[in-house]
Design a protein around this motif. Structure first.
Motif, PDB file in Angstrom:
ATOM      1  N   THR A 177       2.648  -5.289  -4.335  1.00  0.00           N
ATOM      2  CA  THR A 177       1.215  -5.208  -4.033  1.00  0.00           C
ATOM      3  C   THR A 177       0.596  -6.395  -3.305  1.00  0.00           C
ATOM      4  O   THR A 177      -0.516  -6.290  -2.802  1.00  0.00           O
ATOM      5  CB  THR A 177       0.406  -5.020  -5.338  1.00  0.00           C
ATOM      6  OG1 THR A 177       0.745  -6.073  -6.242  1.00  0.00           O
ATOM      7  CG2 THR A 177       0.703  -3.679  -5.976  1.00  0.00           C
TER       8      THR A 177
ATOM      9  N   ARG B   2      -6.480  -3.138  -9.706  1.00  0.00           N
ATOM     10  CA  ARG B   2      -5.881  -2.736  -8.426  1.00  0.00           C
ATOM     11  C   ARG B   2      -5.323  -1.307  -8.432  1.00  0.00           C
ATOM     12  O   ARG B   2      -5.406  -0.575  -7.452  1.00  0.00           O
ATOM     13  CB  ARG B   2      -4.777  -3.737  -8.067  1.00  0.00           C
ATOM     14  CG  ARG B   2      -4.291  -3.652  -6.644  1.00  0.00           C
ATOM     15  CD  ARG B   2      -3.100  -4.553  -6.445  1.00  0.00           C
ATOM     16  NE  ARG B   2      -3.437  -5.959  -6.325  1.00  0.00           N
ATOM     17  CZ  ARG B   2      -3.039  -6.897  -7.180  1.00  0.00           C
ATOM     18  NH1 ARG B   2      -2.295  -6.575  -8.237  1.00  0.00           N
ATOM     19  NH2 ARG B   2      -3.371  -8.155  -7.010  1.00  0.00           N
TER      20      ARG B   2
ATOM     21  N   ARG C 160       1.844   0.281   5.572  1.00  0.00           N
ATOM     22  CA  ARG C 160       0.484  -0.118   5.229  1.00  0.00           C
ATOM     23  C   ARG C 160      -0.190  -0.830   6.396  1.00  0.00           C
ATOM     24  O   ARG C 160       0.456  -1.558   7.135  1.00  0.00           O
ATOM     25  CB  ARG C 160       0.496  -1.063   4.018  1.00  0.00           C
ATOM     26  CG  ARG C 160       1.228  -0.500   2.837  1.00  0.00           C
ATOM     27  CD  ARG C 160       1.263  -1.491   1.680  1.00  0.00           C
ATOM     28  NE  ARG C 160       2.291  -1.117   0.716  1.00  0.00           N
ATOM     29  CZ  ARG C 160       2.583  -1.789  -0.370  1.00  0.00           C
ATOM     30  NH1 ARG C 160       1.924  -2.897  -0.651  1.00  0.00           N
ATOM     31  NH2 ARG C 160       3.535  -1.380  -1.194  1.00  0.00           N
TER      32      ARG C 160
ATOM     33  N   THR D  97      -2.196  -3.782   7.791  1.00  0.00           N
ATOM     34  CA  THR D  97      -2.265  -5.157   7.287  1.00  0.00           C
ATOM     35  C   THR D  97      -3.395  -5.980   7.911  1.00  0.00           C
ATOM     36  O   THR D  97      -3.459  -7.183   7.699  1.00  0.00           O
ATOM     37  CB  THR D  97      -0.930  -5.881   7.550  1.00  0.00           C
ATOM     38  OG1 THR D  97      -0.716  -5.933   8.963  1.00  0.00           O
ATOM     39  CG2 THR D  97       0.230  -5.174   6.884  1.00  0.00           C
TER      40      THR D  97
ATOM     41  N   ASN E 192     -11.014  -2.535  -0.724  1.00  0.00           N
ATOM     42  CA  ASN E 192     -11.233  -3.482  -1.823  1.00  0.00           C
ATOM     43  C   ASN E 192     -11.694  -4.847  -1.325  1.00  0.00           C
ATOM     44  O   ASN E 192     -12.654  -5.432  -1.843  1.00  0.00           O
ATOM     45  CB  ASN E 192      -9.948  -3.654  -2.648  1.00  0.00           C
ATOM     46  CG  ASN E 192      -9.632  -2.443  -3.510  1.00  0.00           C
ATOM     47  OD1 ASN E 192     -10.469  -1.550  -3.678  1.00  0.00           O
ATOM     48  ND2 ASN E 192      -8.431  -2.406  -4.051  1.00  0.00           N
TER      49      ASN E 192
ATOM     50  N   TYR F 216      -6.348  -1.250   0.108  1.00  0.00           N
ATOM     51  CA  TYR F 216      -6.486  -2.706   0.176  1.00  0.00           C
ATOM     52  C   TYR F 216      -7.661  -3.137   1.055  1.00  0.00           C
ATOM     53  O   TYR F 216      -8.418  -4.041   0.699  1.00  0.00           O
ATOM     54  CB  TYR F 216      -5.194  -3.343   0.712  1.00  0.00           C
ATOM     55  CG  TYR F 216      -3.989  -3.146  -0.171  1.00  0.00           C
ATOM     56  CD1 TYR F 216      -3.742  -3.994  -1.249  1.00  0.00           C
ATOM     57  CD2 TYR F 216      -3.071  -2.110   0.063  1.00  0.00           C
ATOM     58  CE1 TYR F 216      -2.633  -3.829  -2.060  1.00  0.00           C
ATOM     59  CE2 TYR F 216      -1.964  -1.929  -0.747  1.00  0.00           C
ATOM     60  CZ  TYR F 216      -1.751  -2.785  -1.810  1.00  0.00           C
ATOM     61  OH  TYR F 216      -0.654  -2.609  -2.622  1.00  0.00           O
ATOM     62  N   ARG F 217      -7.806  -2.485   2.208  1.00  0.00           N
ATOM     63  CA  ARG F 217      -8.890  -2.885   3.115  1.00  0.00           C
ATOM     64  C   ARG F 217     -10.262  -2.642   2.490  1.00  0.00           C
ATOM     65  O   ARG F 217     -11.158  -3.476   2.596  1.00  0.00           O
ATOM     66  CB  ARG F 217      -8.755  -2.164   4.461  1.00  0.00           C
ATOM     67  CG  ARG F 217      -7.617  -2.715   5.299  1.00  0.00           C
ATOM     68  CD  ARG F 217      -7.689  -2.287   6.735  1.00  0.00           C
ATOM     69  NE  ARG F 217      -7.522  -0.839   6.889  1.00  0.00           N
ATOM     70  CZ  ARG F 217      -7.552  -0.210   8.054  1.00  0.00           C
ATOM     71  NH1 ARG F 217      -7.749  -0.901   9.171  1.00  0.00           N
ATOM     72  NH2 ARG F 217      -7.371   1.087   8.127  1.00  0.00           N
TER      73      ARG F 217
ATOM     74  N   GLU G 105      -2.799  -7.492   0.691  1.00  0.00           N
ATOM     75  CA  GLU G 105      -4.009  -8.031   0.052  1.00  0.00           C
ATOM     76  C   GLU G 105      -4.277  -9.485   0.444  1.00  0.00           C
ATOM     77  O   GLU G 105      -5.392  -9.849   0.825  1.00  0.00           O
ATOM     78  CB  GLU G 105      -3.854  -7.906  -1.463  1.00  0.00           C
ATOM     79  CG  GLU G 105      -5.146  -8.059  -2.241  1.00  0.00           C
ATOM     80  CD  GLU G 105      -4.908  -7.744  -3.718  1.00  0.00           C
ATOM     81  OE1 GLU G 105      -5.084  -6.564  -4.089  1.00  0.00           O
ATOM     82  OE2 GLU G 105      -4.543  -8.666  -4.475  1.00  0.00           O
TER      83      GLU G 105
END
Length: 263
Positions: A183, A49, A109, A111, A66, A63-64, A187
């Motif tokens: 984190t 990560r 972030r 989401t 990944n 995150y998006r 996610e």
């Protein structure tokens, strides 16, 4: 490739897998570079990560990208790891916790994949944020290899990269938080939007600020992780042996009201 491991702090090593390859996938949010390997007859994706050298801070992880990349290569099940501080004296450094709820204290972030425009808007149900099927597999795996694990816990996600103040920790504890990390949100939310089964193994690396008798350091986090690396690897690999990635699950229909998730 139906299973992925997203490794948090201290879990950077894909060598738990065989026949490792470097892959990259283009997504609308950027290119994702990851490894793939084999274990127990399954092809498994592996994403560290924070990058392989811990070069990406929590608030700047893509995150998006990944999650989109994992969906694109066919992943249906994600086992994630997180290093956490504890607010709960019963959850001590070195303990594993299968979190089942979260409190979201992130600030900057994105989401969701659904921000209006072409993709529209979706309102996701997160009554059960972590996949019950994978959690059961992890519980059984822990029992099989004799690893003690807390089967419930509320994860408080903060923005980072700084650690929290004692006053914040006191507040989180009053709100029912057990663990604190930087984190797991967004996610877990994005994985559910993408209709994937997702569960997290949190490893307690320290007591949080105001509970810990000394100032917190990243070195302390890494030391505790390293001491438990073999156990966390064993737990993940035993779970992969037991996983049935094609098994139907409510997680895989999370957006059925909106016609399902589309890449």
């Amino acid at each position: 490739m139906k299973i992925a491991i997203i490794g948090g702090t201290g879990v950077y090593d894909p060598k738990i897998l065989n026949n490792i390859k470097d892959l990259e996938i283009a997504t609308p949010y950027g290119v994702v570079r990851f490894k793939s390997g084999e274990y127990a007859g399954q092809e498994v994706a592996f994403i560290p990560r924070h990058g392989s050298n811990h070069s990406i801070p929590p608030h700047l992880i893509n995150y998006r990208a990944n999650i989109w990349a994992m969906k694109k290569v066919g992943v249906q099940n994600i086992i994630a790891t997180t290093a956490v501080g504890s607010l709960n004296l019963d959850m001590k450094p070195g303990d594993f916790v299968l979190i089942d709820q979260f409190l979201d204290f992130i600030k900057n972030r994105t989401t969701s994949f659904y921000e209006g425009g072409e993709r529209g808007v979706a309102h996701l149900d997160v009554t059960t944020p972590y996949c019950p099927s994978i959690r059961n597999v992890l519980m059984d795996a822990a029992k099989q290899i004799g690893i003690s694990i807390h089967t419930q816990g509320t994860y408080v996600c903060t923005e980072g990269p700084r650690f929290e103040t004692p006053a914040e920790i006191k507040m989180f504890a009053k709100l029912g938080g057990d663990l604190v990390g930087m984190t797991n949100v967004p996610e877990v939310i994005l994985a559910r939007e993408a209709e994937m089964c997702y569960a997290t193994i949190s490893m307690v690396t320290n007591f949080a600020a105001g509970i810990s008798p000394q100032p917190l350091t990243h070195h302390e986090v890494l030391e505790t992780m390293q001491a438990n690396t073999e156990n966390i690897k064993k737990l993940i690999l035993t779970a992969i042996e037991r996983l049935q990635p094609d098994k139907d699950c409510a997680c895989k229909h999370a957006l059925s009201e909106y016609g399902g998730f589309k890449l």
